[in-house]
Design a protein around this motif. Structure first.
Motif, PDB file in Angstrom:
ATOM      1  N   TYR A 232       0.835  -1.205   0.000  1.00 25.76           N
ATOM      2  CA  TYR A 232       0.000   0.000   0.000  1.00 25.76           C
ATOM      3  C   TYR A 232       0.871   1.258   0.000  1.00 25.76           C
ATOM      4  O   TYR A 232       0.560   2.250  -0.694  1.00 25.76           O
ATOM      5  N   LEU A 233       1.957   1.253   0.764  1.00 30.42           N
ATOM      6  CA  LEU A 233       2.838   2.419   0.790  1.00 30.42           C
ATOM      7  C   LEU A 233       3.554   2.604  -0.542  1.00 30.42           C
ATOM      8  O   LEU A 233       3.775   3.740  -0.990  1.00 30.42           O
TER       9      LEU A 233
ATOM     10  N   ASP B 280       1.154   6.929  -6.626  1.00 33.04           N
ATOM     11  CA  ASP B 280      -0.094   7.623  -6.938  1.00 33.04           C
ATOM     12  C   ASP B 280      -0.164   9.042  -6.394  1.00 33.04           C
ATOM     13  O   ASP B 280      -1.208   9.692  -6.488  1.00 33.04           O
ATOM     14  N   GLY B 281       0.913   9.551  -5.843  1.00 36.55           N
ATOM     15  CA  GLY B 281       0.964  10.956  -5.446  1.00 36.55           C
ATOM     16  C   GLY B 281       0.352  11.278  -4.104  1.00 36.55           C
ATOM     17  O   GLY B 281      -0.023  12.434  -3.843  1.00 36.55           O
ATOM     18  N   TYR B 282       0.240  10.328  -3.210  1.00 34.99           N
ATOM     19  CA  TYR B 282      -0.256  10.606  -1.860  1.00 34.99           C
ATOM     20  C   TYR B 282       0.785  11.373  -1.059  1.00 34.99           C
ATOM     21  O   TYR B 282       1.989  11.363  -1.367  1.00 34.99           O
TER      22      TYR B 282
ATOM     23  N   VAL C 288      -2.502  11.156   3.253  1.00 40.59           N
ATOM     24  CA  VAL C 288      -3.310  12.278   2.789  1.00 40.59           C
ATOM     25  C   VAL C 288      -3.508  12.088   1.292  1.00 40.59           C
ATOM     26  O   VAL C 288      -2.531  11.891   0.555  1.00 40.59           O
ATOM     27  N   GLU C 289      -4.744  12.144   0.841  1.00 35.45           N
ATOM     28  CA  GLU C 289      -5.021  11.928  -0.582  1.00 35.45           C
ATOM     29  C   GLU C 289      -4.420  13.053  -1.416  1.00 35.45           C
ATOM     30  O   GLU C 289      -4.283  14.190  -0.949  1.00 35.45           O
TER      31      GLU C 289
ATOM     32  N   ILE D 173      -6.734   3.681  -0.389  1.00 34.07           N
ATOM     33  CA  ILE D 173      -6.132   2.952  -1.503  1.00 34.07           C
ATOM     34  C   ILE D 173      -6.907   1.674  -1.793  1.00 34.07           C
ATOM     35  O   ILE D 173      -7.237   1.368  -2.942  1.00 34.07           O
ATOM     36  N   SER D 174      -7.213   0.906  -0.747  1.00 34.56           N
ATOM     37  CA  SER D 174      -7.861  -0.389  -0.963  1.00 34.56           C
ATOM     38  C   SER D 174      -9.271  -0.244  -1.519  1.00 34.56           C
ATOM     39  O   SER D 174      -9.755  -1.143  -2.228  1.00 34.56           O
TER      40      SER D 174
END
Length: 523
Positions: free
Chosen positions: A83-84, A90-92, A102-103, A159-160
């Motif tokens: 996930y990390l 994805d730019g988190y 943080v999105e 994410i999930s």
């Protein structure tokens, strides 16, 4: 002599709706059933000779064919490290004060936020995120295992819950399964969850289940089912592409057959739960990728406790509407002290008798049920399998060893298999569960082999079984003269296997057992 077909012609693509290409492991010739039995005995003897060597047992069960993992939550099966990794791509961003993701669209809201790509240089925050998103270092988090486990899902939920990474999630879990010689997965996931719950709220609650179901259909349930099926078809294509299936660079996960159980969240309002169940049953009845349904979320949640009987009645209603849809239920994932004692006395019985569940997930509080041995006998007679998740039960409920009803289920003859539940959150794999079962309960190799066979015999894969009975003493007549692991298969057996997904994956398991037992050295 009967005509025989090359095995490679028999075991190709599992079905037209298979998620992955069905890959045949290298075959080991076997001249007779007697030699196969002798090989099994030698493997069992080696296992006993190394019983007091944990590292050797781990190597053995790692290589041992396990059939299927049929109780696995997709989101919880992914390790936090993955996930990390995706958060970075994805730019988190990361909030170091809250130790939370943080999105991307909110990354500029606070000057203290830093890009997730910097996590690899900020190992203390990186480690803290992994600890929060799993039960790693549980003794230092200041929470019960129960709370830490269920709170973990909120951390990686952004994410999930995103469809954009679902193919990567399935690919990761499938690759890990392949590394453990698991060839079949039933993954729990939610398709169209928020849309279906919104539809339920728009329709509103009605004690008349028939009328409420009719209103859901009139207001668009069928269209949502079609959209869900399209999403699954797209997911199938994306997973195949991510794994490189059908190319020279195909990853091991391509050899794993993946099917899904549509989840219903049991902690929502009655109308939302009803709408989710209506959707789940309709989707499972129309899309071969979805082989059954399940209820998820903590069973001890106050809403789940309050509405438990009502939800079992909903399931009974839909089971009558869709008798061919298979039901697996989280039930009895409770223990003394977690809930009032009255809530320990009826959950498994209602899941079996009212909801007509074919499988029970966890079933830990069985001995607190009214007339537990009568209930276990009923489960044995009906062939209701219990999905045993040893690590999960230890972490969440603090139930292990002789406090766990494993031995009672075993003595009662209730069918059982081992399952991982949430490999990523628990930081384990299915091989670990096999080792635990062997060391805690004195199981031998042949016992583990039965548990592995049960995972396919009681799976929701369609078609007839390869076996005459769940005792696994003899194969059906069409394949009685054939030897799994051989280089060819008779025309009659080939025709039988081509008609049954279940029999095909069972044949593959038996072929892998033949190869495994011929090794002579299992380290």
């Amino acid at each position: 002599m009967p005509r025989r077909a090359p095995l490679s012609l028999l075991l190709g693509v599992l079905t037209s709706s298979s998620c992955f290409v069905f890959n045949v492991a290298a075959q080991v010739p076997s001249t007779s059933q007697q030699s196969s039995t002798r090989s099994e005995t030698q493997a069992a003897s080696w296992f006993e000779a190394h019983r007091d060597q944990p590292a050797a047992l781990r190597a053995f069960v790692q290589r041992m064919p396990k059939g299927g993992d049929i109780h696995s939550h997709l989101s919880g099966a992914v390790y936090a490290e993955h996930y990390l990794e995706w958060a970075t791509t994805d730019g988190y961003c990361v909030d170091p004060k809250a130790v939370a993701l943080v999105e991307p669209l909110a990354c500029g809201q606070d000057s203290s936020y830093f890009p997730a790509s910097e996590l690899f240089n900020r190992t203390s925050v990186y480690d803290s995120l992994i600890n929060r998103w799993s039960t790693r270092n549980l003794q230092f988090v200041g929470k019960s295992g129960h709370d830490q486990f269920f709170d973990a899902f909120a951390g990686f939920g952004a994410i999930s819950d995103s469809a954009s990474r679902r193919d990567d999630m399935v690919a990761e879990v499938a690759n890990r399964a392949a590394s453990q010689h698991i060839t079949y997965l039933e993954l729990m996931l939610t398709v169209q969850g928020s849309e279906v719950r919104q539809l339920g709220r728009e329709v509103g609650w009605n004690k008349d289940f028939q009328q409420m179901h009719r209103q859901l259909i009139q207001r668009g349930l069928t269209e949502l089912v079609k959209l869900g099926s399209q999403q699954l078809a797209q997911l199938e294509r994306e997973v195949s592409k991510t794994l490189g299936c059908g190319t020279p660079l195909a990853q091991p996960g391509c050899a794993v057959t993946v099917r899904y159980l549509q989840q219903t969240t049991r902690t929502k309002s009655p109308v939302e739960v009803f709408a989710q169940l209506a959707y789940a049953f309709a989707l499972a009845s129309s899309d071969s990728r979805v082989v059954g349904i399940n209820l998820v979320a903590p069973e001890d949640n106050p809403i789940a406790l309050r509405d438990y009987t009502l939800q079992m009645q909903m399931l009974q209603f839909f089971k009558r509407q869709f008798p061919n849809v298979k039901v697996a239920l989280h039930s009895g994932e409770l223990t003394l002290g977690l809930v009032p004692t009255e809530d320990l006395r009826f959950h498994i019985r209602q899941a079996v008798e009212v909801a007509q569940a074919s499988r029970i997930g966890h079933g830990v509080d069985i001995l607190f049920e009214e007339r537990p041995f009568e209930l276990m006998e009923q489960m044995r007679q009906r062939g209701v399998l219990v999905e045993i998740c040893l690590t999960s039960n230890q972490v969440i409920l603090n139930v292990q060893g002789d406090q766990h009803p494993f031995r009672e289920y075993w003595k009662a003859g209730v069918p059982m298999t081992l399952a991982s539940d949430d490999e990523g959150v628990s930081r384990i794999d299915l091989s670990h569960e096999y080792q635990l079962a062997a060391t805690r309960y004195g199981l031998g190799y042949k016992d583990l082999k039965r548990l592995a066979r049960n995972s396919l015999e009681y799976s929701f894969a369609p078609g007839n079984s390869l076996w005459k009975s769940p005792e696994f003493k003899a194969m059906v007549g069409a394949c009685a003269s054939d030897t799994p692991g051989g280089t060819s298969v008779s025309a009659g057996c080939s025709a039988f296997l081509n008609k049954s997904d279940r029999a095909r994956i069972q044949w593959q398991l038996e072929s892998e057992f033949a190869r495994f037992e011929s090794l002579r050295n299992w380290l």
